[in-house]
Write a protein that holds these residues in place. Structure first.
Motif, PDB file in Angstrom:
ATOM      1  N   THR A  67      61.657 213.602  52.063  1.00  0.00           N
ATOM      2  CA  THR A  67      63.542 213.070  52.361  1.00  0.00           C
ATOM      3  C   THR A  67      63.373 213.889  53.754  1.00  0.00           C
ATOM      4  O   THR A  67      64.112 212.854  54.171  1.00  0.00           O
ATOM      5  CB  THR A  67      64.114 214.373  51.788  1.00  0.00           C
ATOM      6  N   LEU A  68      62.934 214.682  54.640  1.00  0.00           N
ATOM      7  CA  LEU A  68      63.472 214.286  55.701  1.00  0.00           C
ATOM      8  C   LEU A  68      62.274 213.414  56.515  1.00  0.00           C
ATOM      9  O   LEU A  68      63.557 212.680  57.304  1.00  0.00           O
ATOM     10  CB  LEU A  68      63.249 215.616  55.961  1.00  0.00           C
ATOM     11  N   ARG A  69      61.608 212.796  56.304  1.00  0.00           N
ATOM     12  CA  ARG A  69      60.901 211.125  56.583  1.00  0.00           C
ATOM     13  C   ARG A  69      62.019 210.516  56.281  1.00  0.00           C
ATOM     14  O   ARG A  69      62.187 209.571  57.295  1.00  0.00           O
ATOM     15  CB  ARG A  69      59.255 211.184  56.701  1.00  0.00           C
ATOM     16  N   HIS A  70      62.294 210.278  55.235  1.00  0.00           N
ATOM     17  CA  HIS A  70      63.174 209.322  54.940  1.00  0.00           C
ATOM     18  C   HIS A  70      64.242 209.390  55.853  1.00  0.00           C
ATOM     19  O   HIS A  70      65.072 207.939  56.082  1.00  0.00           O
ATOM     20  CB  HIS A  70      63.528 209.531  53.394  1.00  0.00           C
ATOM     21  N   GLN A  71      65.228 210.366  55.604  1.00  0.00           N
ATOM     22  CA  GLN A  71      66.249 210.562  56.457  1.00  0.00           C
ATOM     23  C   GLN A  71      66.292 210.592  57.881  1.00  0.00           C
ATOM     24  O   GLN A  71      66.906 209.748  58.371  1.00  0.00           O
ATOM     25  CB  GLN A  71      67.242 211.820  55.896  1.00  0.00           C
TER      26      GLN A  71
END
Length: 126
Positions: A67-71
């Motif tokens: 999720t953080l990587r995508h954000q």
């Protein structure tokens, strides 16, 4: 020793290790965010001291990192922002430079005229 239950002890140990792993990951992610570094499995593994396999095998941690990587991929980098600003301001910069060139050419022309006048005065004195 009759109160010793091996299964309960193993469950408690597993729970404790899981909490320690989660804390290491949380602190590593916080440090990466403060340092404005990319968040991915490699960077979190290096920062936390855990193996990538541990990060991939733990479902909660894996989802959080993904999720953080995508954000982070959605947020433009400073170089992208600068490039966009350069493209948007290109016409204004060109116009400003043209005005500056015109002003300098006029100043140069005036100075050449003054030099001619000064040479004429010097020539008359000779």
């Amino acid at each position: 020793m009759s109160n010793f239950n091996r299964n309960e002890q193993l469950k408690a140990l597993h729970k404790k290790r899981k909490a320690i792993t989660q804390e290491k990951v949380d602190k590593a992610i916080q440090r990466l965010i403060k340092a404005q570094k990319p968040i991915n499995f490699n960077s979190v593994a290096n920062e936390s001291g855990l193996t990538k396999a541990t990060l991939y095998n733990n479902k909660d941690i894996r989802e959080r990192i993904e999720t953080l990587r995508h954000q982070q991929s959605q947020v433009p980098t400073p170089s992208q922002v600068k490039r966009e600003m350069d493209e948007n301001n290109k016409d204004a910069i060109i116009a400003s430079l043209k005005r500056k060139i015109k002003r300098l050419e006029e100043e140069n022309k005036e100075l050449r005229e003054k030099v001619k006048i000064n040479y004429a005065d010097i020539y008359k004195q000779i």
